[in-house]
Design an enzyme around this catalytic site. Structure first.
Site, PDB file in Angstrom:
ATOM      1  N   HIS A  21       0.828  -1.202   0.000  1.00  0.00           N
ATOM      2  CA  HIS A  21       0.000   0.000   0.000  1.00  0.00           C
ATOM      3  C   HIS A  21       0.870   1.262   0.000  1.00  0.00           C
ATOM      4  O   HIS A  21       0.695   2.158  -0.834  1.00  0.00           O
ATOM      5  CB  HIS A  21      -0.909  -0.005   1.229  1.00  0.00           C
ATOM      6  CG  HIS A  21      -1.811   1.178   1.321  1.00  0.00           C
ATOM      7  ND1 HIS A  21      -3.090   1.194   0.827  1.00  0.00           N
ATOM      8  CD2 HIS A  21      -1.610   2.418   1.858  1.00  0.00           C
ATOM      9  CE1 HIS A  21      -3.640   2.372   1.043  1.00  0.00           C
ATOM     10  NE2 HIS A  21      -2.765   3.135   1.670  1.00  0.00           N
ATOM     11  N   GLU A  22       1.799   1.325   0.939  1.00  0.00           N
ATOM     12  CA  GLU A  22       2.640   2.524   1.059  1.00  0.00           C
ATOM     13  C   GLU A  22       3.602   2.659  -0.115  1.00  0.00           C
ATOM     14  O   GLU A  22       3.949   3.767  -0.522  1.00  0.00           O
ATOM     15  CB  GLU A  22       3.408   2.502   2.386  1.00  0.00           C
ATOM     16  CG  GLU A  22       2.529   2.464   3.635  1.00  0.00           C
ATOM     17  CD  GLU A  22       1.546   3.616   3.715  1.00  0.00           C
ATOM     18  OE1 GLU A  22       1.789   4.680   3.092  1.00  0.00           O
ATOM     19  OE2 GLU A  22       0.505   3.464   4.385  1.00  0.00           O
TER      20      GLU A  22
END
Length: 455
Positions: A21-22
């Site tokens: 995600h990051e």
């Protein structure tokens, strides 16, 4: 050891999902020319940190692995040198800011697609959709389903495994379809079309026992009443039951198979019983009191033991479904969309009160599922990761301030308004978002605790 394994499986799952995600935010920020100051997996005290690259981005692994963040150069968060202003996040066009924020959830969907693609290529094992005894006075019984029939198709969708049956019928139940056509075949090759009535399905019934409540259970070979596992926290462990013990009778009532043993135990929650067992060629009596547990609205007895599994008989009931690379990719795309749409429908129906909030799960339940899937093997664990990755992507796209979806909502407003929202409006939005997230977390953790207490 079991608890440590569950925690480890949960932490690994979180680490993979959060990193993807990051990293989505990070990559698009770099491609957009934004300077990234820190990439952190977890919150709180750093356990590891290292500066890398020409921007000397700080890469951090922190103590609390319940999230992560990418910190970018931004005038709202500190002073920015004049020569670096073009690289500040807040100085980028709304299109670039939108792309950077959307990249996190998109990365989760891409991860799910990759995982499903691998699973569909390598082969997904599951139970054949073969029916066991049909429970009387249930929708399946009223529709004349018969034990031994194989479910071939539901509506226009062919099914290959019992998991397919559960998923497709669950989507019909959530959509409030009053009736669905199910095609079955018996061992003589005869084809039947059954009209399964789903109108009586309650919104609180969409849980792990959903199929059982409408009368459908998968066929299981008759198992001898021999103990194959004893859970350390259960009544069986406290009473001194051992792996390999064969239960001959319960309160002088003869037991010939595992199903009969389960029936007797479930019917006696909290009541003292005497098990006659055979151990190492000798019979003996074991006094035991089943623990109380809640199954739906019914109190049942449980002693925390599992049967000895006949692996050869189980292998005959398994099917492995695999596809070539191109077909597998299409199936992966379809599966990711299907899970995404289903998750959104469930959330929408919860908000409208059409589905019970008790179906929401929190970190304890997710950790338990992580541990269970990891124990089942790599394929099951990857399937769990794909499912949770989709859920994380959907959650982050919800238009709630503090989530990615909330920021995207601000940018859409900015596009139509022609200017960013005021600092005051965004501060109020943040407070509302925090309140909403806190409320959702309370609901989820309450459900987790209730499931633990009720067994």
């Amino acid at each position: 050891m079991s608890l440590l394994f569950t925690i480890l499986a949960f932490v690994v799952a979180l680490g993979v999902l959060i990193t993807f995600h990051e990293f989505g935010h990070y990559l698009v920020a770099r491609w957009s020319g934004v300077k990234v100051l820190r990439f952190s997996i977890g919150f709180g005290q750093p356990l590891f940190k290292k500066r890398l690259g020409k921007d000397q981005t700080e890469w951090v692994i922190a103590a609390l692995p319940l999230g992560g963040y990418v910190k970018m150069l931004d005038e709202h968060e500190g002073e920015v040198l004049p020569q670096e202003l073009p690289r500040a996040f807040n100085r980028q066009s709304v299109a670039k800011r939108f792309a950077i924020v959307a990249a996190g959830p998109i990365a989760n969907f891409l991860l799910a697609i990759l995982l499903y693609w691998f699973l569909f290529m390598s082969g997904v094992s599951g139970l054949k959709p073969l029916l066991g005894p049909v429970k009387p006075s249930t929708p399946a019984a009223f529709s004349a389903f018969k034990e031994g029939e194989t479910i071939v198709k539901i509506g226009n969708e062919p099914v290959a495994t019992w998991q397919d049956v559960r998923w497709i019928l669950l989507t019909h139940a959530i959509d409030r379809d009053p009736e669905v056509t199910v095609e079955t075949a018996n061992d003589r090759g005869e084809i039947f079309w059954r009209k399964l009535d789903l109108s009586s399905v309650d919104t609180g019934d969409v849980d792990a026992n959903f199929l059982e409540k409408i009368g459908l259970v998968n066929y299981q070979p008759i198992m001898a009443p021999i103990i194959g596992q004893v859970i350390t926290s259960g009544a069986g462990y406290r009473a001194g039951l051992h792996v390999g013990d064969e239960v001959l009778a319960v309160n002088n009532k003869d037991i010939s198979n595992w199903e009969e043993l389960v029936k007797e135990i479930r019917a006696k929650p909290g009541q003292p019983l005497t098990l006659e067992i055979l151990r190492d060629g000798k019979t003996m009596d074991i006094p035991i009191t089943p623990d109380k547990a809640i199954d739906g609205n019914t109190e049942i007895g449980k002693i925390g033991v599992a049967p000895k599994i006949d692996q050869e008989a189980i292998a005959k009931l398994l099917v492995n479904v695999s596809y070539p690379a191109g077909t597998a990719l299409l199936k992966a795309l379809d599966k990711t969309w299907e899970v995404t749409f289903f998750t959104l429908r469930m959330l929408g129906k919860m908000v409208l009160g059409e589905v019970s909030w008790k179906n929401m799960s929190g970190p304890i339940t997710i950790a338990d599922y992580a541990g269970q899937s990891a124990k089942m093997g790599m394929i099951a664990y990857l399937g769990f990761l794909a499912l949770i990755s989709v859920s994380l992507g959907v959650l982050n796209l919800l238009p709630i301030p503090v989530l990615d979806g909330g920021h995207l909502m601000y940018y859409v407003i900015e596009i139509f308004k022609g200017a960013p929202l005021s600092e005051k409006a965004m501060a109020i939005g943040q407070q509302i978002g925090m309140a909403v997230l806190f409320t959702l977390m309370v609901f989820a953790i309450y459900n987790d605790i209730y499931r633990l207490i009720s067994g």
